[in-house]
Design a protein around this motif. Structure first.
Motif, PDB file in Angstrom:
ATOM      1  N   GLN A  61       0.819  -1.214   0.000  1.00 23.34           N
ATOM      2  CA  GLN A  61       0.000   0.000   0.000  1.00 23.34           C
ATOM      3  C   GLN A  61       0.852   1.262   0.000  1.00 23.34           C
ATOM      4  OE1 GLN A  61      -2.513  -0.634   3.403  1.00 23.34           O
ATOM      5  NE2 GLN A  61      -4.040  -1.756   2.206  1.00 23.34           N
ATOM      6  N   ASN A  62       2.079   1.160   0.520  1.00 21.67           N
ATOM      7  CA  ASN A  62       2.985   2.311   0.519  1.00 21.67           C
ATOM      8  C   ASN A  62       3.780   2.425  -0.775  1.00 21.67           C
ATOM      9  OD1 ASN A  62       2.210   3.222   3.033  1.00 21.67           O
ATOM     10  ND2 ASN A  62       3.719   1.964   4.093  1.00 21.67           N
ATOM     11  N   GLY A  63       3.556   1.525  -1.722  1.00 20.10           N
ATOM     12  CA  GLY A  63       4.161   1.657  -3.038  1.00 20.10           C
ATOM     13  C   GLY A  63       5.316   0.730  -3.334  1.00 20.10           C
ATOM     14  N   ALA A  64       5.597  -0.223  -2.478  1.00 25.24           N
ATOM     15  CA  ALA A  64       6.686  -1.161  -2.748  1.00 25.24           C
ATOM     16  C   ALA A  64       6.312  -2.055  -3.928  1.00 25.24           C
ATOM     17  CB  ALA A  64       6.966  -2.016  -1.520  1.00 25.24           C
ATOM     18  N   GLN A  65       7.297  -2.305  -4.780  1.00 26.94           N
ATOM     19  CA  GLN A  65       7.071  -3.139  -5.957  1.00 26.94           C
ATOM     20  C   GLN A  65       7.701  -4.510  -5.742  1.00 26.94           C
ATOM     21  OE1 GLN A  65       5.257  -2.293  -8.754  1.00 26.94           O
ATOM     22  NE2 GLN A  65       4.707  -0.567  -7.458  1.00 26.94           N
ATOM     23  N   PRO A  66       6.911  -5.586  -5.794  1.00 22.81           N
ATOM     24  CA  PRO A  66       7.509  -6.918  -5.641  1.00 22.81           C
ATOM     25  C   PRO A  66       8.180  -7.375  -6.935  1.00 22.81           C
ATOM     26  CG  PRO A  66       5.136  -7.094  -5.853  1.00 22.81           C
ATOM     27  CD  PRO A  66       5.459  -5.631  -5.836  1.00 22.81           C
ATOM     28  N   THR A  67       9.248  -8.164  -6.795  1.00 24.99           N
ATOM     29  CA  THR A  67       9.862  -8.785  -7.965  1.00 24.99           C
ATOM     30  C   THR A  67       8.917  -9.893  -8.432  1.00 24.99           C
ATOM     31  OG1 THR A  67      11.065 -10.368  -6.610  1.00 24.99           O
ATOM     32  CG2 THR A  67      12.199  -8.302  -7.149  1.00 24.99           C
ATOM     33  N   ASP A  68       9.209 -10.500  -9.570  1.00 24.95           N
ATOM     34  CA  ASP A  68       8.316 -11.520 -10.123  1.00 24.95           C
ATOM     35  C   ASP A  68       8.142 -12.700  -9.172  1.00 24.95           C
ATOM     36  OD1 ASP A  68       7.984  -9.979 -12.384  1.00 24.95           O
ATOM     37  OD2 ASP A  68       9.540 -11.049 -13.519  1.00 24.95           O
ATOM     38  N   THR A  69       9.253 -13.214  -8.643  1.00 23.03           N
ATOM     39  CA  THR A  69       9.167 -14.361  -7.736  1.00 23.03           C
ATOM     40  C   THR A  69       8.484 -13.975  -6.441  1.00 23.03           C
ATOM     41  OG1 THR A  69      11.209 -15.192  -8.702  1.00 23.03           O
ATOM     42  CG2 THR A  69      10.502 -16.176  -6.630  1.00 23.03           C
ATOM     43  N   ALA A  70       8.810 -12.791  -5.924  1.00 18.94           N
ATOM     44  CA  ALA A  70       8.180 -12.327  -4.689  1.00 18.94           C
ATOM     45  C   ALA A  70       6.680 -12.121  -4.909  1.00 18.94           C
ATOM     46  CB  ALA A  70       8.830 -11.037  -4.215  1.00 18.94           C
ATOM     47  N   ARG A  71       6.300 -11.630  -6.083  1.00 25.30           N
ATOM     48  CA  ARG A  71       4.878 -11.448  -6.385  1.00 25.30           C
ATOM     49  C   ARG A  71       4.154 -12.793  -6.377  1.00 25.30           C
ATOM     50  NH1 ARG A  71       2.323  -7.328  -8.802  1.00 25.30           N
ATOM     51  NH2 ARG A  71       4.281  -6.453  -9.549  1.00 25.30           N
ATOM     52  N   ALA A  72       4.781 -13.815  -6.941  1.00 26.99           N
ATOM     53  CA  ALA A  72       4.178 -15.150  -6.953  1.00 26.99           C
ATOM     54  C   ALA A  72       3.999 -15.675  -5.531  1.00 26.99           C
ATOM     55  CB  ALA A  72       5.028 -16.111  -7.771  1.00 26.99           C
ATOM     56  N   ILE A  73       5.000 -15.456  -4.683  1.00 27.46           N
ATOM     57  CA  ILE A  73       4.913 -15.918  -3.297  1.00 27.46           C
ATOM     58  C   ILE A  73       3.844 -15.136  -2.538  1.00 27.46           C
ATOM     59  CG2 ILE A  73       6.169 -16.005  -1.109  1.00 27.46           C
ATOM     60  CD1 ILE A  73       8.679 -16.666  -2.786  1.00 27.46           C
ATOM     61  N   LEU A  74       3.799 -13.820  -2.732  1.00 31.71           N
ATOM     62  CA  LEU A  74       2.781 -12.994  -2.072  1.00 31.71           C
ATOM     63  C   LEU A  74       1.381 -13.404  -2.521  1.00 31.71           C
ATOM     64  CD1 LEU A  74       4.429  -9.456  -2.244  1.00 31.71           C
ATOM     65  CD2 LEU A  74       4.286 -10.967  -0.265  1.00 31.71           C
ATOM     66  N   SER A  75       1.251 -13.725  -3.791  1.00 31.61           N
ATOM     67  CA  SER A  75      -0.035 -14.178  -4.314  1.00 31.61           C
ATOM     68  C   SER A  75      -0.409 -15.529  -3.716  1.00 31.61           C
ATOM     69  CB  SER A  75       0.032 -14.261  -5.839  1.00 31.61           C
ATOM     70  OG  SER A  75      -1.185 -14.717  -6.356  1.00 31.61           O
ATOM     71  N   TYR A  76       0.564 -16.416  -3.591  1.00 30.44           N
ATOM     72  CA  TYR A  76       0.341 -17.761  -3.033  1.00 30.44           C
ATOM     73  C   TYR A  76      -0.151 -17.683  -1.592  1.00 30.44           C
ATOM     74  CZ  TYR A  76       1.583 -22.498  -1.443  1.00 30.44           C
ATOM     75  OH  TYR A  76       1.563 -23.761  -0.916  1.00 30.44           O
ATOM     76  N   LYS A  77       0.373 -16.739  -0.830  1.00 27.23           N
ATOM     77  CA  LYS A  77      -0.023 -16.604   0.567  1.00 27.23           C
ATOM     78  C   LYS A  77      -1.195 -15.650   0.772  1.00 27.23           C
ATOM     79  CE  LYS A  77       1.711 -18.481   3.570  1.00 27.23           C
ATOM     80  NZ  LYS A  77       1.401 -19.803   4.128  1.00 27.23           N
ATOM     81  N   GLY A  78      -1.655 -14.973  -0.261  1.00 25.11           N
ATOM     82  CA  GLY A  78      -2.848 -14.144  -0.163  1.00 25.11           C
ATOM     83  C   GLY A  78      -2.607 -12.672   0.116  1.00 25.11           C
ATOM     84  N   ALA A  79      -1.371 -12.231   0.135  1.00 24.97           N
ATOM     85  CA  ALA A  79      -1.086 -10.818   0.405  1.00 24.97           C
ATOM     86  C   ALA A  79      -1.591  -9.932  -0.737  1.00 24.97           C
ATOM     87  CB  ALA A  79       0.404 -10.607   0.620  1.00 24.97           C
ATOM     88  N   MET A  80      -1.445 -10.388  -1.960  1.00 25.82           N
ATOM     89  CA  MET A  80      -1.925  -9.595  -3.101  1.00 25.82           C
ATOM     90  C   MET A  80      -3.453  -9.468  -3.068  1.00 25.82           C
ATOM     91  SD  MET A  80       0.885  -8.738  -4.548  1.00 25.82           S
ATOM     92  CE  MET A  80       0.567  -8.155  -6.188  1.00 25.82           C
TER      93      MET A  80
END
Length: 172
Positions: A61-80
């Motif tokens: 929410q503060n504007g941090a951009q996840p890398t591709d792998t980090a985005r996949a992990i965040l999506s897997y755990k529900g953060a996205m």
């Protein structure tokens, strides 16, 4: 200062273990970070992911951009998803309770999928062990069967030789 949510490598050679961190984009891969959000172990099956979902959502929410792998992990755990639902709450499309109910339902469904995969892997492992044991038993039985007639023939031949030897001794 652009912030990235990315992986920081730890562990031995050939056995990677990652920390999920929020770091300045200009810092080194394994260098200084702002906050540790979790850990990721790809060596297990299914991969083990520990994540502070609320901390990750705050950084997103503060504007941090996840890398591709980090985005996949965040999506897997529900953060996205939680970040997406929080955006809907800000706009007034959802209430906080509705967003939390949707997130909880998604978490239950995801936990069921992960458990089903773990059960399938354990069943496959048990089946493979049973098949290996059956094959080993068959090999051992074949080995015993092949060795048994040879021993019997030798004892029969020895008995005949001993009988002939006693007969020749009696003749003398």
């Amino acid at each position: 200062m652009p912030v990235k949510i990315r992986l920081q490598r730890h562990g031995k050679k050939g056995k990677p273990y990652y920390w999920i961190v929020a770091a300045d984009a200009r810092s080194k891969r394994d260098g200084k970070y702002l906050e540790k959000l979790g850990a990721y172990n790809p060596n297990t099956n299914p991969a083990t992911v520990e994540l502070n979902v609320d901390g990750a959502v705050t950084w997103l929410q503060n504007g941090a951009q996840p890398t591709d792998t980090a985005r996949a992990i965040l999506s897997y755990k529900g953060a996205m998803l939680k970040n997406h639902l929080a955006g809907g709450v800000k706009k007034g499309a959802l209430t906080e309770e509705q967003a939390q109910a949707k997130f909880d339902a998604w978490l239950e469904e995801k936990a069921a999928k992960v458990q089903a995969k773990a059960d399938g892997l354990s069943k496959a492992e048990a089946k493979a062990k049973a098949e290996a044991l059956a094959a080993e038993k068959a090999v051992n039985e074949a080995r015993i069967a092949a060795a048994a007639p040879v021993v019997e023939e030798e004892t029969a031949e020895e008995a005949q030789a001993e009988g002939e030897a006693t007969a020749s001794n009696e003749e003398e």
